[in-house]
Design a protein around this motif. Structure first.
Motif, short mmCIF file in Angstrom:
data_model
loop_
_atom_site.label_atom_id
_atom_site.label_comp_id
_atom_site.label_asym_id
_atom_site.label_seq_id
_atom_site.Cartn_x
_atom_site.Cartn_y
_atom_site.Cartn_z
N HIS A 26 -14.56 2.69 -3.55
CA HIS A 26 -13.68 2.13 -2.53
C HIS A 26 -12.67 3.21 -2.17
O HIS A 26 -12.22 3.96 -3.02
CB HIS A 26 -12.96 0.88 -3.05
CG HIS A 26 -13.89 -0.21 -3.44
ND1 HIS A 26 -14.54 -0.99 -2.53
CD2 HIS A 26 -14.30 -0.64 -4.65
CE1 HIS A 26 -15.30 -1.86 -3.15
NE2 HIS A 26 -15.18 -1.67 -4.45
N ARG A 28 -9.58 4.57 -2.02
CA ARG A 28 -8.30 4.28 -2.64
C ARG A 28 -7.13 4.65 -1.74
O ARG A 28 -6.10 3.99 -1.74
CB ARG A 28 -8.19 5.03 -3.97
CG ARG A 28 -6.98 4.65 -4.75
CD ARG A 28 -6.99 5.29 -6.11
NE ARG A 28 -5.84 4.81 -6.86
CZ ARG A 28 -5.58 5.17 -8.08
NH1 ARG A 28 -6.36 6.02 -8.70
NH2 ARG A 28 -4.55 4.69 -8.71
N GLU A 31 -6.70 1.63 0.99
CA GLU A 31 -6.30 0.31 0.51
C GLU A 31 -5.00 0.37 -0.28
O GLU A 31 -4.65 1.40 -0.84
CB GLU A 31 -7.39 -0.26 -0.41
CG GLU A 31 -8.76 -0.35 0.21
CD GLU A 31 -8.88 -1.45 1.25
OE1 GLU A 31 -8.00 -2.33 1.32
OE2 GLU A 31 -9.87 -1.41 1.99
N ARG A 33 -2.73 -0.60 -3.58
CA ARG A 33 -3.13 -0.55 -4.99
C ARG A 33 -3.66 -1.90 -5.47
O ARG A 33 -4.67 -1.96 -6.17
CB ARG A 33 -1.96 -0.09 -5.85
CG ARG A 33 -2.32 -0.01 -7.32
CD ARG A 33 -1.31 0.82 -8.08
NE ARG A 33 -1.60 0.84 -9.48
CZ ARG A 33 -2.48 1.64 -10.07
NH1 ARG A 33 -3.18 2.47 -9.34
NH2 ARG A 33 -2.67 1.61 -11.37
N ALA A 34 -2.99 -2.98 -5.11
CA ALA A 34 -3.43 -4.31 -5.55
C ALA A 34 -4.80 -4.65 -4.98
O ALA A 34 -5.68 -5.16 -5.69
CB ALA A 34 -2.41 -5.36 -5.12
N ARG A 35 -5.01 -4.36 -3.71
CA ARG A 35 -6.32 -4.62 -3.08
C ARG A 35 -7.40 -3.74 -3.69
O ARG A 35 -8.51 -4.19 -3.94
CB ARG A 35 -6.22 -4.39 -1.58
CG ARG A 35 -7.53 -4.51 -0.86
CD ARG A 35 -7.52 -5.63 0.13
NE ARG A 35 -8.69 -5.58 0.98
CZ ARG A 35 -9.76 -6.34 0.78
NH1 ARG A 35 -9.77 -7.22 -0.17
NH2 ARG A 35 -10.80 -6.24 1.58
N PHE A 36 -7.08 -2.47 -3.93
CA PHE A 36 -8.03 -1.56 -4.55
C PHE A 36 -8.46 -2.08 -5.92
O PHE A 36 -9.64 -2.10 -6.24
CB PHE A 36 -7.42 -0.17 -4.68
CG PHE A 36 -8.26 0.79 -5.46
CD1 PHE A 36 -9.39 1.37 -4.90
CD2 PHE A 36 -7.94 1.10 -6.78
CE1 PHE A 36 -10.18 2.24 -5.62
CE2 PHE A 36 -8.72 1.97 -7.50
CZ PHE A 36 -9.84 2.55 -6.93
N LYS A 37 -7.49 -2.52 -6.73
CA LYS A 37 -7.81 -3.01 -8.07
C LYS A 37 -8.64 -4.28 -8.00
O LYS A 37 -9.57 -4.46 -8.79
CB LYS A 37 -6.53 -3.24 -8.87
CG LYS A 37 -5.86 -1.94 -9.28
CD LYS A 37 -4.66 -2.19 -10.14
CE LYS A 37 -5.18 -2.30 -11.55
NZ LYS A 37 -4.15 -2.33 -12.56
N SER A 38 -8.35 -5.17 -7.05
CA SER A 38 -9.14 -6.40 -6.94
C SER A 38 -10.57 -6.10 -6.49
O SER A 38 -11.52 -6.69 -7.00
CB SER A 38 -8.47 -7.39 -6.00
OG SER A 38 -8.49 -6.93 -4.68
N ARG A 40 -12.17 -3.26 -7.00
CA ARG A 40 -12.80 -2.57 -8.11
C ARG A 40 -13.23 -3.55 -9.20
O ARG A 40 -14.33 -3.47 -9.73
CB ARG A 40 -11.82 -1.53 -8.67
CG ARG A 40 -12.32 -0.73 -9.81
CD ARG A 40 -13.32 0.26 -9.34
NE ARG A 40 -13.68 1.09 -10.47
CZ ARG A 40 -14.55 2.05 -10.41
NH1 ARG A 40 -15.12 2.33 -9.28
NH2 ARG A 40 -14.86 2.75 -11.46
N ASP A 41 -12.36 -4.50 -9.52
CA ASP A 41 -12.68 -5.50 -10.53
C ASP A 41 -13.87 -6.36 -10.10
O ASP A 41 -14.76 -6.65 -10.89
CB ASP A 41 -11.48 -6.39 -10.82
CG ASP A 41 -10.37 -5.66 -11.56
OD1 ASP A 41 -10.66 -4.59 -12.15
OD2 ASP A 41 -9.22 -6.14 -11.53
#
Length: 53
Positions: A26, A28, A31, A33-38, A40-41
């Motif tokens: 994705h 990075r 996006e 940080r919160a959207r990137f982490k979601s 990625r998860d």
């Protein structure tokens, strides 16, 4: 390419690698940080389900 003895092995590796890379990669810098982490998860959860099946 020098590590692959046959062109077919290289093609097989690259097709699988591109699928995994596109699924897990994705942008990075685009996006938040919160959207990137979601994202990625979610991708990792889906990947683990695929591996388990």
């Amino acid at each position: 390419m020098s590590r692959f003895r046959r062109m077919r092995s290289l093609q097989k590796f690259s097709s699988i690698h591109s699928f995994v890379y596109n699924h897990l990669n994705h942008q990075r810098n685009i996006e938040s940080r919160a959207r990137f982490k979601s994202l990625r998860d979610a991708a990792l959860v889906e990947w683990r389900e695929l591996i388990a099946a």
